[in-house]
Design a protein around this motif. Structure first.
Motif, PDB file in Angstrom:
ATOM      1  N   SER A 270      -3.579 -10.035  -6.209  1.00  0.00           N
ATOM      2  CA  SER A 270      -3.798 -10.561  -4.863  1.00  0.00           C
ATOM      3  C   SER A 270      -2.578 -11.349  -4.385  1.00  0.00           C
ATOM      4  O   SER A 270      -1.943 -12.053  -5.163  1.00  0.00           O
ATOM      5  CB  SER A 270      -5.028 -11.477  -4.852  1.00  0.00           C
ATOM      6  OG  SER A 270      -5.143 -12.150  -3.613  1.00  0.00           O
ATOM      7  N   ILE A 271      -2.265 -11.205  -3.088  1.00  0.00           N
ATOM      8  CA  ILE A 271      -1.215 -12.035  -2.494  1.00  0.00           C
ATOM      9  C   ILE A 271      -1.811 -12.993  -1.466  1.00  0.00           C
ATOM     10  O   ILE A 271      -1.090 -13.604  -0.679  1.00  0.00           O
ATOM     11  CB  ILE A 271      -0.115 -11.170  -1.836  1.00  0.00           C
ATOM     12  CG1 ILE A 271      -0.683 -10.331  -0.686  1.00  0.00           C
ATOM     13  CG2 ILE A 271       0.552 -10.280  -2.876  1.00  0.00           C
ATOM     14  CD1 ILE A 271       0.386  -9.640   0.143  1.00  0.00           C
ATOM     15  N   SER A 272      -3.124 -13.135  -1.494  1.00  0.00           N
ATOM     16  CA  SER A 272      -3.822 -14.005  -0.550  1.00  0.00           C
ATOM     17  C   SER A 272      -3.302 -15.429  -0.652  1.00  0.00           C
ATOM     18  O   SER A 272      -3.144 -15.979  -1.740  1.00  0.00           O
ATOM     19  CB  SER A 272      -5.323 -13.977  -0.848  1.00  0.00           C
ATOM     20  OG  SER A 272      -6.018 -14.862   0.001  1.00  0.00           O
ATOM     21  N   VAL A 281      -2.452  -3.052   5.374  1.00  0.00           N
ATOM     22  CA  VAL A 281      -2.752  -1.788   6.047  1.00  0.00           C
ATOM     23  C   VAL A 281      -3.849  -1.010   5.318  1.00  0.00           C
ATOM     24  O   VAL A 281      -4.431  -0.078   5.881  1.00  0.00           O
ATOM     25  CB  VAL A 281      -1.490  -0.910   6.187  1.00  0.00           C
ATOM     26  CG1 VAL A 281      -0.461  -1.590   7.064  1.00  0.00           C
ATOM     27  CG2 VAL A 281      -0.886  -0.579   4.817  1.00  0.00           C
ATOM     28  N   ALA A 282      -4.135  -1.387   4.079  1.00  0.00           N
ATOM     29  CA  ALA A 282      -5.187  -0.777   3.265  1.00  0.00           C
ATOM     30  C   ALA A 282      -5.383  -1.708   2.072  1.00  0.00           C
ATOM     31  O   ALA A 282      -4.555  -2.596   1.836  1.00  0.00           O
ATOM     32  CB  ALA A 282      -4.779   0.621   2.804  1.00  0.00           C
ATOM     33  N   PRO A 283      -6.471  -1.547   1.322  1.00  0.00           N
ATOM     34  CA  PRO A 283      -6.632  -2.393   0.133  1.00  0.00           C
ATOM     35  C   PRO A 283      -5.415  -2.316  -0.780  1.00  0.00           C
ATOM     36  O   PRO A 283      -5.005  -1.225  -1.180  1.00  0.00           O
ATOM     37  CB  PRO A 283      -7.885  -1.799  -0.541  1.00  0.00           C
ATOM     38  CG  PRO A 283      -8.671  -1.204   0.589  1.00  0.00           C
ATOM     39  CD  PRO A 283      -7.632  -0.661   1.527  1.00  0.00           C
ATOM     40  N   THR A 284      -4.805  -3.478  -1.046  1.00  0.00           N
ATOM     41  CA  THR A 284      -3.634  -3.653  -1.914  1.00  0.00           C
ATOM     42  C   THR A 284      -2.387  -2.898  -1.417  1.00  0.00           C
ATOM     43  O   THR A 284      -1.468  -2.620  -2.190  1.00  0.00           O
ATOM     44  CB  THR A 284      -3.936  -3.250  -3.381  1.00  0.00           C
ATOM     45  OG1 THR A 284      -4.306  -1.860  -3.445  1.00  0.00           O
ATOM     46  CG2 THR A 284      -5.061  -4.086  -3.956  1.00  0.00           C
ATOM     47  N   VAL A 285      -2.335  -2.604  -0.132  1.00  0.00           N
ATOM     48  CA  VAL A 285      -1.153  -1.991   0.477  1.00  0.00           C
ATOM     49  C   VAL A 285      -0.754  -2.821   1.691  1.00  0.00           C
ATOM     50  O   VAL A 285      -1.585  -3.107   2.558  1.00  0.00           O
ATOM     51  CB  VAL A 285      -1.417  -0.529   0.910  1.00  0.00           C
ATOM     52  CG1 VAL A 285      -0.142   0.081   1.492  1.00  0.00           C
ATOM     53  CG2 VAL A 285      -1.914   0.294  -0.258  1.00  0.00           C
TER      54      VAL A 285
END
Length: 289
Positions: A270-272, A281-285
């Protein structure tokens, strides 16, 4: 308590001795591994480290971890042993087309988007490439796109901290069981079967191998290259680092990502809350703003 006592175990060769890793030695190893490689080594990893070091003790004909510790932290020992220690503490688990939705998104949306924006020669970085399955998967997907878009070209930089695992990646030879997941059409096009049919081995075709450049990189050291990438894959690598190190690394990736370029991370990462210049733009992208 004597932490370097020996426990007897039986095997087909007779009686062998498995030395135990003492708390003081583990603490020294843990601090060194964190400082040099950025990898967390909490007390829960002690048994794992003890087991993995057995191979090095046997290779060096050493009877216990204290002896190995003295050797490792000597000037001549550190120079010769550090690459072996890296192989001991890193986990090189990977597969072709791992987390397949990433590659589906790449082929269906991201590559067409970059191509339409006149990005016709892409630079891709597979950071933490392990034994090569990820960069060679990328090479297959990008080659498929290039086959339908004649003016498109690409190059892939693949890096890892382990010298031994990079040698495996460069050889590009895999057991048949490893490539089961690859679609049949891609197998026929990009894999070469061993002439010795008893070995059940395949090798990545030379036209793909030449698209991938392998280099050793320790994330704790300054990155030796400055060129900007259009796509960065760093998946299931930073989970071994603490949060401040993760933050620093993701910042480094963003600095080397072209505006409008894409960052792929692992589904367990995660980079939250990091405040990075990207949008999801998409999960983990993520796309560089």
């Amino acid at each position: 308590m004597n932490h370097n006592k020996f426990e007897k175990t039986e095997d087909h060769t007779g009686i062998t001795h498995n030395p135990k890793l003492g708390d003081k030695e583990f603490e020294k190893f843990s601090e060194f591994i964190k400082r040099e490689f950025g990898i967390k080594m909490p007390p829960s990893k002690k048994t794992m480290l003890e087991a993995r070091l057995q191979k090095r003790l046997r290779a060096l004909c050493m009877s216990n971890h204290s002896e190995y510790c003295k050797f490792l932290f000597s000037p001549e020992g550190l120079d010769s042993e550090i690459t072996h220690l890296i192989d001991v503490v890193t986990t090189n688990t990977t597969d072709f087309f791992r987390e397949p939705k990433h590659f589906e998104l790449l082929l269906s949306q991201i590559l067409p988007d970059l191509f339409q924006r006149n990005k016709k020669s892409l630079k891709i970085w597979s950071a933490g490439c392990s034994s090569g399955e990820e960069p060679y998967t990328l090479a297959m997907v990008l080659s498929e796109f290039a086959g339908k878009n004649s003016s498109f070209d690409f190059s892939i930089l693949a890096t890892d901290i382990s010298t031994e695992i990079l040698q495996k990646a460069k050889r590009a030879i895999y057991p048949m069981s490893k490539v089961d997941i690859i679609p049949m059409a891609l197998k026929k096009k990009y894999l070469l079967k061993s002439k010795d049919h008893t070995k059940n081995l395949v090798r990545i075709a030379p036209e793909l191998r030449k698209k991938v450049e392998f280099k050793r990189l320790n994330f704790m050291e300054p990155f030796p290259f400055k060129d900007i990438k259009d796509i960065i894959f760093c998946r299931n690598v930073v989970i071994y680092f603490d949060r401040p190190t993760q933050h620093r690394l993701f910042n480094e990736f963003c600095l080397r990502l072209a505006p409008g370029g894409f960052l792929f991370i692992g589904h367990s990462e995660s980079i939250s809350g990091m405040g990075l210049p990207v949008r999801q733009v998409a999960p983990t992208v993520y796309q560089r703003i």
